[in-house]
Structure formats: structure tokens, C-alpha cells
Scaffold this active site. Sequence first.
Site, short mmCIF file in Angstrom:
data_model
loop_
_atom_site.label_atom_id
_atom_site.label_comp_id
_atom_site.label_asym_id
_atom_site.label_seq_id
_atom_site.Cartn_x
_atom_site.Cartn_y
_atom_site.Cartn_z
N ASN A 8 0.87 -1.18 0.00
CA ASN A 8 0.00 0.00 0.00
C ASN A 8 0.91 1.23 0.00
O ASN A 8 1.47 1.59 1.03
CB ASN A 8 -0.89 -0.03 1.25
CG ASN A 8 -1.72 1.24 1.38
OD1 ASN A 8 -1.79 2.05 0.46
ND2 ASN A 8 -2.35 1.41 2.53
N TRP A 9 1.06 1.84 -1.17
CA TRP A 9 1.98 2.98 -1.28
C TRP A 9 1.41 4.24 -0.62
O TRP A 9 2.13 5.20 -0.44
CB TRP A 9 2.28 3.26 -2.75
CG TRP A 9 3.10 2.22 -3.44
CD1 TRP A 9 3.46 0.99 -2.95
CD2 TRP A 9 3.67 2.30 -4.75
NE1 TRP A 9 4.21 0.31 -3.88
CE2 TRP A 9 4.36 1.09 -5.00
CE3 TRP A 9 3.67 3.28 -5.76
CZ2 TRP A 9 5.04 0.84 -6.20
CZ3 TRP A 9 4.34 3.03 -6.95
CH2 TRP A 9 5.03 1.82 -7.17
N LYS A 10 0.13 4.23 -0.33
CA LYS A 10 -0.52 5.44 0.21
C LYS A 10 -0.23 6.61 -0.74
O LYS A 10 -0.11 6.40 -1.94
CB LYS A 10 -0.07 5.70 1.65
CG LYS A 10 -0.21 4.44 2.52
CD LYS A 10 -0.14 4.71 3.97
CE LYS A 10 -0.29 3.39 4.73
NZ LYS A 10 -0.45 3.55 6.15
N HIS A 96 -9.73 1.36 4.22
CA HIS A 96 -8.51 1.58 5.02
C HIS A 96 -8.84 2.56 6.14
O HIS A 96 -9.64 3.48 5.94
CB HIS A 96 -7.39 2.12 4.13
CG HIS A 96 -6.07 2.12 4.84
ND1 HIS A 96 -5.73 3.10 5.74
CD2 HIS A 96 -5.03 1.25 4.81
CE1 HIS A 96 -4.53 2.84 6.23
NE2 HIS A 96 -4.09 1.72 5.68
N GLU A 98 -7.33 5.01 7.25
CA GLU A 98 -7.09 6.42 6.91
C GLU A 98 -8.29 7.00 6.15
O GLU A 98 -8.61 8.18 6.29
CB GLU A 98 -5.78 6.55 6.11
CG GLU A 98 -4.57 6.35 7.03
CD GLU A 98 -3.34 5.76 6.37
OE1 GLU A 98 -3.26 5.75 5.12
OE2 GLU A 98 -2.44 5.31 7.11
N GLU A 167 -5.95 -4.62 10.41
CA GLU A 167 -4.97 -3.56 10.60
C GLU A 167 -5.29 -2.77 11.88
O GLU A 167 -6.08 -1.82 11.83
CB GLU A 167 -4.97 -2.60 9.41
CG GLU A 167 -4.55 -3.23 8.10
CD GLU A 167 -3.89 -2.22 7.17
OE1 GLU A 167 -2.83 -2.53 6.63
OE2 GLU A 167 -4.42 -1.10 7.01
N GLY A 173 1.97 2.46 10.74
CA GLY A 173 2.94 3.56 10.62
C GLY A 173 3.64 3.92 11.91
O GLY A 173 4.31 4.95 11.99
N SER A 213 2.85 -1.88 10.37
CA SER A 213 4.29 -1.96 10.67
C SER A 213 4.88 -3.34 10.39
O SER A 213 5.83 -3.76 11.06
CB SER A 213 4.58 -1.52 12.11
OG SER A 213 4.21 -0.16 12.28
N GLY A 235 4.74 1.34 4.73
CA GLY A 235 6.09 1.92 4.62
C GLY A 235 7.12 1.00 3.98
O GLY A 235 7.88 1.43 3.10
P1 PGA Z 1 2.44 0.46 7.60
O1 PGA Z 1 0.99 0.67 6.90
O2 PGA Z 1 2.97 -0.85 7.08
O3 PGA Z 1 3.25 1.63 7.15
O4 PGA Z 1 2.20 0.43 9.07
C1 PGA Z 1 0.14 -0.39 6.66
C2 PGA Z 1 -1.16 0.12 6.09
O5 PGA Z 1 -1.63 1.18 6.54
O6 PGA Z 1 -1.75 -0.50 5.19
#
Ligand code: PGA
Length: 251
Positions: A8-10, A96, A98, A167, A173, A213, A235
Site C-alpha cells: 500500500n503505497w498510500k 482503510h 485512513e 490492521e 505507521g 508496521s 512503509g
Molecule cells: P504500515 O501501513 O505498514 O506503514 O504500518 C500499513 C497500512 O496502513 O496499510
Amino acid sequence: MRKLIAGNWKMNGALAANRALMEALLAGVQARSPACDVAVCPPAVYLAQLQALLQGQDAIALGAQDVSEHEAGAFTGNVAAAMLREFGVRYAIVGHSERRNYQGESDAQVALKAQRALAAGITPIVCVGETLQEREQGQTEAVVTRQLDALLECSGARVADMVLAYEPLWAIGTGHAATPQQAQEVHAALRARLRAALSVPQAAGVRILYGGSMNAANAASLLAQPDIDGGLVGGASLKAQDFLEIIAAAG
Ligand code: PGA
């Protein structure tokens, strides 16, 4: 079950950086031919670029980070599932945290998005997870069950064709992943809920990814858990070497 590792590059990327990352990833997966499925989910504007870069191979699939719950029409800024399909998209992250938090997406809206993706031939990766406060109050299972139940209410047995991603928000993150035991406990609860709603073989066939993470150092122990069927990686998916190490840990 064949595991799935999805990056997931966001909201990260740029034309030149994407090309360099994809060339390194493609070289890496072609050298090792991993025994898991792999997907990358760039921002929507880069889907066409990645479709071209991924042409002629099937080791890495393309995914989107969101999809509209509407089919077409007056929905400024939205992207329809059928449009994503035109660019070779096979997966779409849906719900997600976010998006649930910053765009105010509800459980019901997320469920509609998942249904819309599936109808267009795209496998939704539906995210569920609790906040730190909810965990501390002992509500983790209730929260993820509520989020999963919205999907089941909307799509019924078709949930068997979806992918889930657990998640925990406190792990995203932060550098503090859930322990394998913490993650397995929630994955097992999700599996049990699926078993109650679907048939036993259907429930066993739903891939439940862990996200939050995940990195090259902790991937193997998370992926060794019986109900962890892959990873949704933020990340660490932006660094070719790290992402390749996670892929290697999956198969
Ligand atoms: P992260 O993000 O690996 O940077 O914690 C995972 C995600 O939000 O899909």
C-alpha cells in the site's frame, strides 16, 4: 493457502521513483519466483504507468487504494470500479482506516465499495481494525466483528471471494506491529465469524492479511501464524529490498 503480499503505497510516489521501484521489484520476483501472490497499490494517477511497467508478466498484480461505491455519474473525484478494471487493476483496498477516519467512510459505505469492486471483477481487500483505546477497553473483537458483519449483511456468501486485512490502528505507521499472538487472536476471531456465516471450506479459503508496521524483520513470525494469510504493507513496500524480503518470508 497461497499467501498474498500487497504493498500500500498510500500517497507516495513519482514517475521516476515508481519506475525505479518497479524495476527492482520485478527483477527481484523474477529471480526468486515467490510462492505467494504479490500486488502493488499505487495512487490512482499512477495506475496507467504501472500497468505499462507490469505488462507481459503475472508475478506482480496491480491494485487500487480505493474504489467508488457508485457505478458512474455525478461523483466528482471518485473513481469507478469499471475504470480501474480498464487499467488492469485486480485488487482494491477498501475501508482503510485512513479513509474511514479522514474521509468519514462508514461500515455500510465500505461494504458497498467492496460489493462494487467484486461486481467489476476486482478483489476487494477490506480493512478492519481497532483503535488503541478500543483495544484497551477490551473491544477489539466487537469492533472487527461489527466491521465484518457490515460486509456480510451487504454481500452475504460473496464475502468468500473477498480478502480481509486486519490492521490495528495503533500499529499502522508506528513501528510497533502487533505481536504474532495478538494478530493471530484477532484473525482467529474473524475466521470464526466467517465460519458461522459461510460454509466451513469457504471460511477457510478467505485470505486474512495482517497490516501495521509489517517489515522484513517481523514478517516471518507474523506469516507463520495459522490464520495470517499474507500482509498489507505500507512503509516497507516503498523500499524494494524490504518488500522483497517480506515476499520471501511469505513463500
Ligand atoms: P504500515 O501501513 O505498514 O506503514 O504500518 C500499513 C497500512 O496502513 O496499510
